[in-house]
Each structure stands twice: as structure tokens, then as C-alpha cells.
Design a protein around this motif. Structure first.
Motif, PDB file in Angstrom:
ATOM      1  N   PRO A  60      35.079  34.941  39.759  1.00 16.18           N
ATOM      2  CA  PRO A  60      35.416  34.838  38.263  1.00 16.18           C
ATOM      3  C   PRO A  60      34.823  36.413  37.960  1.00 16.18           C
ATOM      4  CG  PRO A  60      33.554  33.197  38.522  1.00 16.18           C
ATOM      5  CD  PRO A  60      33.478  34.312  39.684  1.00 16.18           C
ATOM      6  N   ILE A  61      34.423  37.419  38.879  1.00 17.43           N
ATOM      7  CA  ILE A  61      34.288  38.846  38.386  1.00 17.43           C
ATOM      8  C   ILE A  61      35.319  39.348  38.828  1.00 17.43           C
ATOM      9  CG2 ILE A  61      33.551  40.985  39.175  1.00 17.43           C
ATOM     10  CD1 ILE A  61      30.554  38.987  40.036  1.00 17.43           C
ATOM     11  N   ILE A  62      36.188  39.457  40.004  1.00 18.73           N
ATOM     12  CA  ILE A  62      37.444  39.536  40.269  1.00 18.73           C
ATOM     13  C   ILE A  62      38.207  39.459  39.320  1.00 18.73           C
ATOM     14  CG2 ILE A  62      39.375  39.028  42.040  1.00 18.73           C
ATOM     15  CD1 ILE A  62      37.422  38.704  44.279  1.00 18.73           C
ATOM     16  N   ASN A  63      38.705  37.992  39.003  1.00 26.38           N
ATOM     17  CA  ASN A  63      39.071  37.320  37.741  1.00 26.38           C
ATOM     18  C   ASN A  63      39.391  38.332  36.193  1.00 26.38           C
ATOM     19  OD1 ASN A  63      40.721  35.199  39.195  1.00 26.38           O
ATOM     20  ND2 ASN A  63      38.683  34.197  38.123  1.00 26.38           N
ATOM     21  N   ASP A  64      38.510  39.018  35.858  1.00 24.89           N
ATOM     22  CA  ASP A  64      37.748  39.539  34.652  1.00 24.89           C
ATOM     23  C   ASP A  64      38.594  41.567  35.131  1.00 24.89           C
ATOM     24  OD1 ASP A  64      37.104  37.742  33.575  1.00 24.89           O
ATOM     25  OD2 ASP A  64      34.752  37.579  33.580  1.00 24.89           O
TER      26      ASP A  64
END
Length: 145
Positions: A60-64
Motif C-alpha cells: 500500500p505504501i508503494i501504491n501511494d
């Protein structure tokens, strides 16, 4: 129940830690590897490392990061979790060259790959490999690296 800071909170953590970037890694052993890589090849950066306890918690951090919702953040992960077709190509997402950092430790191609990703300007790949081979030769003859 898991806790996750808001995107604004994740972007602001670097100010509280007095760092240029917060670096998220998959596990505590990754902190040792990546901190040494940054110290050697990007000593100009002040970093604070955070273990996310697994690759799934980093997604999720990568997506953000990719969508611009989070700033001041880097993700460093092993290639073992994702197939090559699912790699994220963003300057704030770094991967080991091989399966995991343990497979990369004595490998000139791995050193070249990581250094070229981390460099703030172009680095001649042959230069990195040449100096890494020289370093390995010194280590293997038990001289001072």
C-alpha cells in the motif's frame, strides 16, 4: 486490527525524525543491508529506517508513492516477492538485484544495479563493477578493505 497512518502522516514523519527520507523495508535484517548501502553510496542522505514486518505491508505504501499521495518516503525490498512483471518502476522504490539481499552480497552485478538505482546522477556501470571486483580482491586476501 492493523494501524496505518494517514498519507499526510506518513509524509510528515520525516520531519519528526529529522530525516530526508523514511525508508520502509520488509524486515529487520533488511535494515542492516540497506543502511550500509546508503551509507556507502549516498552518505549525503539522512535516513530513518522502519521495518514493516513483511512485503505485503509495503504494497500500500508503494501504491501511494506511485500516485503521489506520499512524499519523503523510500521503499527498499527484495525481488523474491514479486515477479518481474509486477515490479514498480519508481525512483523511490528500490529492489535488490537478485532474489534477496543475501544473494547479492558478493556479486558485482548486484552492486552495480543497486548503486545505479541509488545514485543522484549517472554512474558508469563498468566503474562500479571494476571497483567492486577490486574490493572483493582486497577482502579475499584478508587485507584492509
Amino acid at each position: 486490527m492493523s494501524f496505518r497512518r494517514s498519507n499526510a502522516g506518513l509524509s510528515a514523519i520525516k520531519y519528526f525524525k529529522k530525516a530526508d527520507y523514511i525508508v520502509y523495508v520488509e524486515g529487520s535484517s533488511d535494515i542492516t543491508f540497506w543502511s550500509k548501502m546508503f551509507k556507502e553510496f549516498r552518505p549525503d542522505l539522512k535516513l530513518s529506517f522502519d521495518d514493516k514486518f513483511g512485503s505485503n505491508n509495503i504494497d500500500p505504501i508503494i501504491n501511494d508513492i506511485e500516485t503521489g499521495k506520499i512524499s519523503g518516503t523510500l521503499v527498499c525490498r527484495d525481488r523474491d516477492y514479486l515477479s518481474m512483471s509486477r515490479l514498480h518502476y519508481h525512483p523511490h522504490v528500490l529492489y535488490t538485484y537478485g532474489y534477496s539481499f543475501e544473494n547479492d552480497l558478493i556479486n558485482e552485478r548486484a552492486a552495480r544495479h543497486v548503486v545505479c538505482q541509488m545514485a543522484n546522477s549517472f554512474v558508469q556501470p563498468n566503474y562500479v563493477e571494476k571497483h567492486f571486483r577490486a574490493y572483493l580482491a582486497r577482502v579475499q586476501t584478508h587485507s584492509n578493505p
